[in-house]
Design a protein around this motif. Structure first.
Motif, PDB file in Angstrom:
ATOM      1  N   TYR A  28      29.285 -13.536  -9.428  1.00 51.40           N
ATOM      2  CA  TYR A  28      28.806 -12.614  -8.392  1.00 51.40           C
ATOM      3  C   TYR A  28      29.851 -12.428  -7.306  1.00 51.40           C
ATOM      4  N   ASN A  29      29.953 -11.231  -6.808  1.00 50.55           N
ATOM      5  CA  ASN A  29      30.896 -10.949  -5.732  1.00 50.55           C
ATOM      6  C   ASN A  29      30.422 -11.569  -4.421  1.00 50.55           C
ATOM      7  N   ASP A  30      31.377 -11.934  -3.579  1.00 45.96           N
ATOM      8  CA  ASP A  30      31.077 -12.307  -2.195  1.00 45.96           C
ATOM      9  C   ASP A  30      32.245 -11.837  -1.345  1.00 45.96           C
ATOM     10  N   THR A  33      35.452 -15.461  -0.866  1.00 43.41           N
ATOM     11  CA  THR A  33      36.307 -16.157  -1.835  1.00 43.41           C
ATOM     12  C   THR A  33      37.524 -15.288  -2.157  1.00 43.41           C
ATOM     13  N   HIS A  61      34.072  -7.777  -8.188  1.00 44.53           N
ATOM     14  CA  HIS A  61      34.418  -7.314  -6.834  1.00 44.53           C
ATOM     15  C   HIS A  61      33.912  -5.884  -6.600  1.00 44.53           C
TER      16      HIS A  61
HETATM   17  N1  NFA Z   1      35.311  -9.923  -2.909  1.00 45.60           N
HETATM   18  C1  NFA Z   1      36.277 -11.001  -2.829  1.00 45.60           C
HETATM   19  C2  NFA Z   1      37.421 -10.600  -1.894  1.00 45.60           C
HETATM   20  O1  NFA Z   1      37.592  -9.431  -1.621  1.00 45.60           O
HETATM   21  C3  NFA Z   1      36.862 -11.363  -4.200  1.00 45.60           C
HETATM   22  C4  NFA Z   1      35.812 -11.827  -5.164  1.00 45.60           C
HETATM   23  C5  NFA Z   1      35.707 -11.214  -6.400  1.00 45.60           C
HETATM   24  C6  NFA Z   1      34.950 -12.867  -4.853  1.00 45.60           C
HETATM   25  C7  NFA Z   1      34.744 -11.634  -7.325  1.00 45.60           C
HETATM   26  C8  NFA Z   1      33.988 -13.313  -5.772  1.00 45.60           C
HETATM   27  C9  NFA Z   1      33.888 -12.685  -7.008  1.00 45.60           C
HETATM   28  N2  NFA Z   1      38.202 -11.545  -1.421  1.00 45.60           N
END
Ligand code: NFA
Length: 102
Positions: A28-30, A33, A61
């Motif tokens: 899952y995106n956040d 991270t 993402h």
């Molecule tokens: N969205 C996060 C970032 O821009 C990257 C990410 C992608 C995190 C996939 C979790 C899963 N740094």
């Protein structure tokens, strides 16, 4: 009469074997991270090549989530724990879950 008679069974019954259920590991995106870290974890824990890992990370993402692998329940759960432990140690909220395949 012989004590050693051999009988040939007329029918063979086999117990029905359930085929093992498969599980998806979902990333899952956040907002916290780092992209590099996600790609690194996919490589280290799931043995996914860097470019494939980058594509999986970018899909999560952009779309919010992405299937990482499909495997047995036990392996899926072990990998998710390993990956999220690495993230926790590094102070990132990276989230993965397992889900039975339809
Ligand atoms: N969205 C996060 C970032 O821009 C990257 C990410 C992608 C995190 C996939 C979790 C899963 N740094």
């Amino acid at each position: 009469m012989s004590e050693n008679t051999t009988t040939t069974p007329k029918t063979v019954t086999r117990p029905k074997l359930e085929k093992p259920k498969l599980y998806k590991v979902i990333l899952y995106n956040d907002d916290y991270t780092p992209r590099e870290f996600v790609t690194l974890v996919l490589r280290a824990v799931f043995r996914i090549a860097e470019e494939t890992g980058y594509r999986i990370m970018m899909t999560a993402h952009k779309l919010g989530s992405c299937v990482v692998v499909v495997c047995s329940k036990e392996i899926a759960e072990t990998k998710v724990t390993e990956a999220m432990d690495l993230a926790k140690e590094a102070g990132f909220p990276m989230l993965m879950k397992t889900e039975p395949e339809d």
